[in-house]
Design an enzyme around this catalytic site. Structure first.
Site, short mmCIF file in Angstrom:
data_model
loop_
_atom_site.label_atom_id
_atom_site.label_comp_id
_atom_site.label_asym_id
_atom_site.label_seq_id
_atom_site.Cartn_x
_atom_site.Cartn_y
_atom_site.Cartn_z
N TYR A 158 0.83 -1.21 0.00
CA TYR A 158 0.00 0.00 0.00
C TYR A 158 0.86 1.26 0.00
CZ TYR A 158 -3.58 -3.37 1.43
OH TYR A 158 -4.42 -4.45 1.49
N HIS A 168 -0.10 -11.91 1.11
CA HIS A 168 -0.92 -10.89 0.45
C HIS A 168 -1.30 -11.31 -0.97
CE1 HIS A 168 -1.54 -6.26 -0.12
NE2 HIS A 168 -2.58 -6.96 -0.50
P1 NAD Z 1 -13.20 0.20 1.03
O1 NAD Z 1 -14.26 -0.56 0.33
O2 NAD Z 1 -13.12 0.06 2.49
O3 NAD Z 1 -13.33 1.72 0.56
C1 NAD Z 1 -12.45 2.67 1.01
C2 NAD Z 1 -12.85 4.01 0.42
O4 NAD Z 1 -14.09 4.42 0.98
C3 NAD Z 1 -11.84 5.08 0.77
O5 NAD Z 1 -11.82 6.05 -0.28
C4 NAD Z 1 -12.44 5.70 2.03
O6 NAD Z 1 -11.97 7.02 2.17
C5 NAD Z 1 -13.92 5.62 1.75
N1 NAD Z 1 -14.82 5.50 2.91
C6 NAD Z 1 -14.55 5.00 4.15
N2 NAD Z 1 -15.65 5.00 4.92
C7 NAD Z 1 -16.67 5.49 4.16
C8 NAD Z 1 -18.07 5.71 4.38
N3 NAD Z 1 -18.65 5.43 5.55
N4 NAD Z 1 -18.80 6.19 3.35
C9 NAD Z 1 -18.25 6.47 2.16
N5 NAD Z 1 -16.92 6.29 1.89
C10 NAD Z 1 -16.15 5.80 2.88
O7 NAD Z 1 -11.81 -0.24 0.32
P2 NAD Z 1 -10.32 -0.46 0.78
O8 NAD Z 1 -9.75 0.68 1.53
O9 NAD Z 1 -9.60 -0.91 -0.44
O10 NAD Z 1 -10.41 -1.71 1.77
C11 NAD Z 1 -10.37 -1.58 3.17
C12 NAD Z 1 -9.12 -2.18 3.74
O11 NAD Z 1 -9.15 -3.59 3.59
C13 NAD Z 1 -7.81 -1.73 3.07
O12 NAD Z 1 -7.38 -0.49 3.57
C14 NAD Z 1 -6.91 -2.88 3.40
O13 NAD Z 1 -6.44 -2.72 4.72
C15 NAD Z 1 -7.87 -4.09 3.35
N6 NAD Z 1 -7.84 -4.77 2.04
C16 NAD Z 1 -7.05 -5.86 1.91
C17 NAD Z 1 -6.96 -6.50 0.67
C18 NAD Z 1 -6.06 -7.69 0.53
O14 NAD Z 1 -5.48 -8.13 1.51
N7 NAD Z 1 -5.88 -8.24 -0.64
C19 NAD Z 1 -7.70 -6.04 -0.43
C20 NAD Z 1 -8.53 -4.94 -0.25
C21 NAD Z 1 -8.60 -4.32 1.00
#
Ligand code: NAD
Length: 317
Positions: free
Chosen positions: A56, A120
């Site tokens: 990230y 990952h």
């Molecule tokens: P997400 O679906 O959580 O969306 C995040 C986006 O939504 C960001 O732009 C954030 O600012 C916004 N947001 C947060 N809360 C909100 C709300 N209540 N209303 C509207 N918008 C909102 O996507 P993400 O960040 O990609 O996924 C969350 C976390 O999961 C990542 O930060 C990571 O830690 C993990 N993740 C892991 C993997 C993996 O291991 N392969 C893949 C994807 C995500």
């Protein structure tokens, strides 16, 4: 805050997990001051699980998170990070690289141990390499006290299940597979729970598809899924409803998922998401949104090696 136990680890994790990929700038720039306020507010509100990765922001997320946690008592938070993915197309699950990677993460995160280390996006490696090389290397690090628990993350559920069927791990982290547009993870829960594997879910906003902006340019979803998410957004705007709140409420409510990581970039988002904990979605709005998304329900996209795809994940990119 509400807490659930993570498989057989003995950890009690907050149902709202702090997804720290936005701290690496993957959805746009985040000032260090705002990042620190968001992390501290989350801890004050009872969030105890933070997820990051060297991938990230190409190590920026780990570095910023480590900086934000300086001075916070170590027992107040659990850190989950990852090994094996280092760039959009850079993967290395070899024993040597993942061992060096954990050392580097400990430095960036400024801590003596990682609570959870995860392979990952394991679908970019062969299951054989993960089982025979990567996980044994991580177990050696566990024996040295550098990591406490070991898990895997990925998009295709078949790839996660293939590892669980062949060896013992502590957790799986699935993303974009339990939310308003796709609930496929739910069908896997009985098998995972029977084996004592803790289940984490991520990205209830479908990595931004359900946000006002419609998701970042790099989003891999197909045009039909993106268009359907735009339709629900417009529907909620017309109703004066908050789609983000509905999506997070829906995701956090599943009792079989220990914690759901929401990507968080600001104090306002921490507060907004923490306010969803323990609340039920508006039933009428939920029914309307699910009806709009029904034609694309379960729609996912290919990720990783051809052998690791889920059925019906769409054409190869
Ligand atoms: P997400 O679906 O959580 O969306 C995040 C986006 O939504 C960001 O732009 C954030 O600012 C916004 N947001 C947060 N809360 C909100 C709300 N209540 N209303 C509207 N918008 C909102 O996507 P993400 O960040 O990609 O996924 C969350 C976390 O999961 C990542 O930060 C990571 O830690 C993990 N993740 C892991 C993997 C993996 O291991 N392969 C893949 C994807 C995500």
């Amino acid at each position: 805050m509400l807490y659930r136990s993570l498989g057989r680890t003995g950890l009690n994790v907050s149902v709202l997990g702090f997804g720290a990929s936005p701290l690496g700038g993957v959805f746009g720039p985040v000032g260090d001051g705002e990042a620190e306020r968001a992390v501290r507010t989350a801890i004050d509100l009872g969030v105890n699980l933070f997820d990051t990765s060297p991938f990230y922001g190409l190590t920026a997320s780990e570095r910023v998170l480590g900086q934000c946690l300086v001075g916070v008592p170590r027992e107040r938070y659990l850190i989950a990070t990852k090994v094996g993915r280092y760039g959009q197309d850079e993967f290395d699950f070899s024993a040597a690289r993942v061992t060096a990677s954990v050392e580097a993460s400990l430095g960036r995160l400024r801590c003596g141990h990682l609570d959870l280390i995860q392979c990952h996006d394991l679908e970019f490696a062969s299951t054989t390499q993960i089982v025979d090389e990567t996980l044994p290397a991580l177990r050696r690090l566990r024996d040295q006290g550098k990591v406490r628990f070991i898990g895997v993350t990925g998009l295709p559920l078949a790839a996660l299940r293939a590892v669980v069927e062949r060896t013992t791990i502590d957790s799986v982290l699935s993303y974009c597979r339990y939310g308003l547009h796709d609930t496929a993870l739910a069908a896997q829960l009985p098998t995972l729970q029977a084996q004592g594997v803790g289940v984490l879910s991520a990205a209830p906003l479908a990595m931004g598809l359900l946000n006002a902006g419609g998701g970042p340019a790099w989003h891999p979803a197909d045009p039909e899924l993106k268009a359907a998410c735009q339709r629900v957004l417009r529907h909620c705007q017309e109703r004066g409803a908050d789609l983000g709140r509905l999506a997070v409420q829906f995701a956090l409510a599943h009792p079989g998922i220990a914690s759901t990581f929401v990507g968080i970039a600001s104090t306002a988002e921490v507060e907004r998401n923490a306010a969803c904990v323990g609340t039920a979605p508006d039933a009428q709005l939920l029914a309307e949104v699910l009806a709009i998304l029904a034609p694309v329900h379960g729609r996912t996209w290919p990720s990783g090696l051809p052998a690791n795809q889920d059925p019906h994940s769409g054409p190869a990119p």
